[in-house]
Each structure stands twice: as structure tokens, then as C-alpha cells.
Design an enzyme around this catalytic site. Structure first.
Site, PDB file in Angstrom:
ATOM      1  N   HIS A   7       0.830  -1.203   0.000  1.00 40.86           N
ATOM      2  CA  HIS A   7       0.000   0.000   0.000  1.00 40.86           C
ATOM      3  C   HIS A   7       0.866   1.256   0.000  1.00 40.86           C
ATOM      4  O   HIS A   7       2.064   1.200   0.286  1.00 40.86           O
ATOM      5  CB  HIS A   7      -0.956   0.035   1.213  1.00 40.86           C
ATOM      6  CG  HIS A   7      -0.288   0.091   2.550  1.00 40.86           C
ATOM      7  ND1 HIS A   7       0.035  -1.039   3.284  1.00 40.86           N
ATOM      8  CD2 HIS A   7       0.129   1.141   3.312  1.00 40.86           C
ATOM      9  CE1 HIS A   7       0.605  -0.683   4.418  1.00 40.86           C
ATOM     10  NE2 HIS A   7       0.681   0.639   4.466  1.00 40.86           N
ATOM     11  N   HIS A  79       4.046   7.076   3.744  1.00 43.39           N
ATOM     12  CA  HIS A  79       4.986   5.961   3.557  1.00 43.39           C
ATOM     13  C   HIS A  79       4.492   5.010   2.475  1.00 43.39           C
ATOM     14  O   HIS A  79       3.350   5.113   2.031  1.00 43.39           O
ATOM     15  CB  HIS A  79       5.222   5.192   4.875  1.00 43.39           C
ATOM     16  CG  HIS A  79       4.044   4.414   5.396  1.00 43.39           C
ATOM     17  ND1 HIS A  79       3.155   4.932   6.313  1.00 43.39           N
ATOM     18  CD2 HIS A  79       3.621   3.149   5.132  1.00 43.39           C
ATOM     19  CE1 HIS A  79       2.234   4.016   6.598  1.00 43.39           C
ATOM     20  NE2 HIS A  79       2.483   2.931   5.888  1.00 43.39           N
ATOM     21  N   GLU A 130       7.781   0.853   5.009  1.00 41.04           N
ATOM     22  CA  GLU A 130       7.300  -0.205   5.891  1.00 41.04           C
ATOM     23  C   GLU A 130       7.498  -1.544   5.174  1.00 41.04           C
ATOM     24  O   GLU A 130       7.276  -1.638   3.961  1.00 41.04           O
ATOM     25  CB  GLU A 130       5.805   0.015   6.178  1.00 41.04           C
ATOM     26  CG  GLU A 130       5.191  -1.028   7.115  1.00 41.04           C
ATOM     27  CD  GLU A 130       3.697  -0.797   7.376  1.00 41.04           C
ATOM     28  OE1 GLU A 130       3.049  -0.039   6.613  1.00 41.04           O
ATOM     29  OE2 GLU A 130       3.176  -1.398   8.333  1.00 41.04           O
TER      30      GLU A 130
END
Lengths: 134, 134
Positions: A7, A79, A130
């Protein structure tokens, strides 16, 4: 090592308005807001055919995205999240190559119920990354 | 209306170093640098299983990403690109709903040889959005 882009997370100052824009103006499939008190955010998922976007809004007094919104009051891309098969192997490889893992260096259970960790943006050209084990 | 996430673009101050990090440290499939003088950037494509990342570096004296790097000297996520089926229909729909199209409002031929346009980040919560007709 990194697999799919799981994502892209976008911090927004007004979750309802941003959800409406993505749903009504951009015509995307937008979820209801989901409070994630353990992560200090309320999340709206935007499902695209090949990945998803996540709209993040601070929840509670110690939200990890509050500082970002203080610096970027209009919002912004916060992010990106890449999938990995083995997060401990990924962490050890990255640490051995000098990348810094945020926090205590151990994976946490992330917003999707899977182990995640964050890499220091200064080691990745200003991008907060991440990693999520899938 | 918006379809797949075509790419996420990351502006970097050192294309060679960033390419090496994504290839050798993150273990991704990374292309050779490709100069795109018409767009004022040199691009490195990072192919992921479901989408791609693009590392951008200024090329020439009027690069559209120079200002971004001046403000973010370490680099950072510059924009996201969503695919649309009909870019003129998309533009008209978005303009009718008050979103601003950058430039003269007409699609240009983008870095992949297809019509693109950019939407004003102030209308999209701080996110610069490119639309590409596929």
C-alpha cells in the site's frame, strides 16, 4: 527481496473530506473509516485493482502521524509498504547493510495483523518504508 | 474511475546510489537509467510484481523536479500515478468537480509515451497525482 507494493499511505487532515474526494471525485472503492487505537490512526482503505491506498488520520494523543501532519498540514504521502516473505530475514539483511530499523528493531504486529517494521527514511532517500510479512 | 496504481515516483539526489540501494539492499529488479530530456528527468524503473516505482533525478536546467529536491534535499516521494481509460473524460469530470489540472489543462504525452496530466496537490490533500491513459 521486496515483493509487491502492499500500500501507499497518505496522511490527511480531514478523513471524511478525503474519503469523499477519492470516492465521489476520483471514483475509487473506499472503505468506511476503521479506528486502530493500537496504532494511533484511523484508516480508510482505497482498493485499486493492483494495490491499495490508505488514508490515515491521527487517533488519540500519541499518534505516530501527528508530527507529519504538523509539518504538512494539508496532508501528504506518508509511507510506502513493501511485502516480504520473511521479515526477520529481511531485517537482518538490511541491518547488515547498514539500514536502520525504527523503534527497538523488532517487528510489531501491524495494522493488518501481520508483522511489520519501518526503515529509517534517511537511509532510503527520504522515503519512509514499511515492510510487511505476508 | 481511477484504475491501477501505475507507479509511485521518488525523487532522489543521487540516482546511482539510490539504484544500488534498491537493487543490492532491497533486492528489487532495477533498470538502467533512462534519460528523458523532454520531461527533464532521468528515470530508473523498479519493477515490483504488481506495480512499479520510479526513481527520478533532474535532467537539464528546467527539470520539473528540481524545486522538489531543493525543498527535500534528501529526496522523497514525489507523486503517484493512477491509470484511467479515457483521460479527456477523466479531466472533464475532475474539472467539473473543481479539481485543478496543472499546466494548460490538456494532456501531454508522458514518460511512457501515453497521455498524462497532473492534478493540483492542494486539491488532493498534499498528494501530487498523475493520471495516465492506458
Amino acid at each position: 527481496m521486496i515483493g509487491k507494493l502492499n500500500h501507499v499511505a497518505i496522511a490527511v487532515p480531514d478523513l471524511e473530506a478525503a474519503s469523499a474526494t477519492y470516492r465521489d471525485t476520483l471514483g475509487a472503492e473506499v472503505s468506511a473509516p476503521l479506528d486502530q487505537p493500537d496504532h494511533g490512526v484511523t484508516v480508510v482503505f482505497i482498493t485499486l485493482p493492483n494495490t491499495k491506498m490508505e488514508l490515515l488520520h491521527p487517533l488519540g494523543e500519541k499518534s505516530p502521524i501527528q508530527g507529519f501532519l504538523d509539518k504538512n498540514p494539508a496532508g501528504g504521502i506518508h509511507h510506502v509498504c513493501y511485502e516480504v516473505e520473511d521479515i526477520l530475514a529481511a531485517r537482518d539483511r538490511l541491518k547488515a547493510q547498514g539500514l536502520r530499523v525504527l523503534g527497538d528493531g523488532n517487528p510489531k504486529i501491524g495494522a493488518h495483523g501481520k508483522p511489520v517494521l519501518f526503515l529509517h527514511p534517511k537511509d532510503l532517500y527520504g522515503t519512509l518504508v514499511e515492510l510487511e510479512q505476508v
